[in-house]
Design an enzyme around this catalytic site. Sequence first.
Site, PDB file in Angstrom:
ATOM      1  N   LYS A  13       0.823  -1.217   0.000  1.00 42.87           N
ATOM      2  CA  LYS A  13       0.000   0.000   0.000  1.00 42.87           C
ATOM      3  C   LYS A  13       0.858   1.268   0.000  1.00 42.87           C
ATOM      4  CE  LYS A  13      -2.105   0.560   3.904  1.00 42.87           C
ATOM      5  NZ  LYS A  13      -1.527   1.711   4.607  1.00 42.87           N
ATOM      6  N   ARG A  88      -9.293   4.378   9.351  1.00 40.47           N
ATOM      7  CA  ARG A  88      -9.037   3.035   9.858  1.00 40.47           C
ATOM      8  C   ARG A  88     -10.034   2.649  10.946  1.00 40.47           C
ATOM      9  NH1 ARG A  88      -2.663   3.012   9.963  1.00 40.47           N
ATOM     10  NH2 ARG A  88      -2.164   0.903   9.653  1.00 40.47           N
ATOM     11  N   ARG A 122      10.953  -6.227   6.435  1.00 34.52           N
ATOM     12  CA  ARG A 122      11.044  -4.774   6.236  1.00 34.52           C
ATOM     13  C   ARG A 122      12.027  -4.107   7.201  1.00 34.52           C
ATOM     14  NH1 ARG A 122       5.128  -2.111   5.466  1.00 34.52           N
ATOM     15  NH2 ARG A 122       5.121  -2.084   7.741  1.00 34.52           N
ATOM     16  N   ARG A 154      11.561  -1.901  11.664  1.00 39.04           N
ATOM     17  CA  ARG A 154      10.629  -0.967  12.290  1.00 39.04           C
ATOM     18  C   ARG A 154      10.170  -1.543  13.611  1.00 39.04           C
ATOM     19  NH1 ARG A 154       5.937   0.909   8.313  1.00 39.04           N
ATOM     20  NH2 ARG A 154       4.694   0.369  10.110  1.00 39.04           N
ATOM     21  N   ARG A 166      -2.136  -6.089  14.537  1.00 46.35           N
ATOM     22  CA  ARG A 166      -2.433  -5.132  13.471  1.00 46.35           C
ATOM     23  C   ARG A 166      -3.252  -5.783  12.363  1.00 46.35           C
ATOM     24  NH1 ARG A 166       3.446  -3.596  12.434  1.00 46.35           N
ATOM     25  NH2 ARG A 166       2.770  -2.586  10.532  1.00 46.35           N
TER      26      ARG A 166
HETATM   27  P1  AMP Z   1       1.309   2.190   9.343  1.00 50.93           P
HETATM   28  O1  AMP Z   1       2.622   2.707   8.882  1.00 50.93           O
HETATM   29  O2  AMP Z   1       0.158   2.622   8.481  1.00 50.93           O
HETATM   30  O3  AMP Z   1       1.323   0.710   9.596  1.00 50.93           O
HETATM   31  O4  AMP Z   1       1.024   2.881  10.770  1.00 50.93           O
HETATM   32  C1  AMP Z   1       1.891   2.673  11.851  1.00 50.93           C
HETATM   33  C2  AMP Z   1       1.155   2.913  13.152  1.00 50.93           C
HETATM   34  O5  AMP Z   1       0.667   4.278  13.191  1.00 50.93           O
HETATM   35  C3  AMP Z   1      -0.099   2.064  13.360  1.00 50.93           C
HETATM   36  O6  AMP Z   1       0.205   0.798  13.886  1.00 50.93           O
HETATM   37  C4  AMP Z   1      -0.893   2.925  14.332  1.00 50.93           C
HETATM   38  O7  AMP Z   1      -0.371   2.816  15.648  1.00 50.93           O
HETATM   39  C5  AMP Z   1      -0.593   4.329  13.841  1.00 50.93           C
HETATM   40  N1  AMP Z   1      -1.605   4.772  12.849  1.00 50.93           N
HETATM   41  C6  AMP Z   1      -1.413   5.053  11.534  1.00 50.93           C
HETATM   42  N2  AMP Z   1      -2.567   5.432  10.943  1.00 50.93           N
HETATM   43  C7  AMP Z   1      -3.511   5.394  11.909  1.00 50.93           C
HETATM   44  C8  AMP Z   1      -4.909   5.644  11.919  1.00 50.93           C
HETATM   45  N3  AMP Z   1      -5.575   6.021  10.828  1.00 50.93           N
HETATM   46  N4  AMP Z   1      -5.561   5.481  13.097  1.00 50.93           N
HETATM   47  C9  AMP Z   1      -4.934   5.113  14.219  1.00 50.93           C
HETATM   48  N5  AMP Z   1      -3.619   4.831  14.271  1.00 50.93           N
HETATM   49  C10 AMP Z   1      -2.901   4.969  13.135  1.00 50.93           C
END
Ligand code: AMP
Length: 208
Positions: A13, A88, A122, A154, A166
């Site tokens: 994505k 989300r 990753r 990460r 997640r």
């Molecule tokens: P990602 O890189 O999209 O996997 O986001 C990393 C982390 O950021 C997630 O595991 C959440 O803790 C936080 N996060 C990102 N986008 C959101 C969202 N729309 N709502 C809540 N937490 C978010």
Amino acid sequence: MKIVMMGVQGSGKGTQSKMLAEKLNLPHISTGDLFRANIREDTELGRKARQYTDSGQLVPDSVVIDMVADRIKQPDAAGGYIMDGFPRSAVQLAAMEYLSPADRVVMLDLDDDTAIKRLSGRSECVKCGILYGANRKPVKDGVCDNCGEPLKQRSDDQDAAAIKQRLDAYHSEVRTMADYYGWRGVLRQIDGSGTVEEVIEKVLAACN
Ligand code: AMP
């Protein structure tokens, strides 16, 4: 054009969103990237978010919604954007519909086993935050191509329990959104298991 990209972590994505943003000349707005940048810079928002992002939990809706509302008001987003990682939750979806309804929602489908395999491979640069994975390998192992700093996994990809949490959260939340966006006629579902080039062609076609 306002495009929302959806897909399980590891579905490509982020990569697809960046490529699409370049091709359509729109800003790429990634909530995960915005949180990581704030955490690196140790801002107040970063300190608020860190306790959640480190354990794979979602950051509270009010914090994310305020951050996105500010970001889409910026002049570069006047002609649209590629939204990556938002909405989300049902509350975020309602906020998005109120603030700036999407014209197109592209969902990249991928099975959990493939997603987990991709996620555990990753890594990210400790300094500039560039993400490396199956689709982008550093020229020298463990070293960032851009700035020469070391790469590390990460923090939210290190822990199998956090990854599982997640993925489970994604599956339960995405159903509501897919149903809603499907009803509104803007949802396009795409198989995310192909190569980056194969998938971007399908994504572009879905945005026409
Ligand atoms: P990602 O890189 O999209 O996997 O986001 C990393 C982390 O950021 C997630 O595991 C959440 O803790 C936080 N996060 C990102 N986008 C959101 C969202 N729309 N709502 C809540 N937490 C978010």
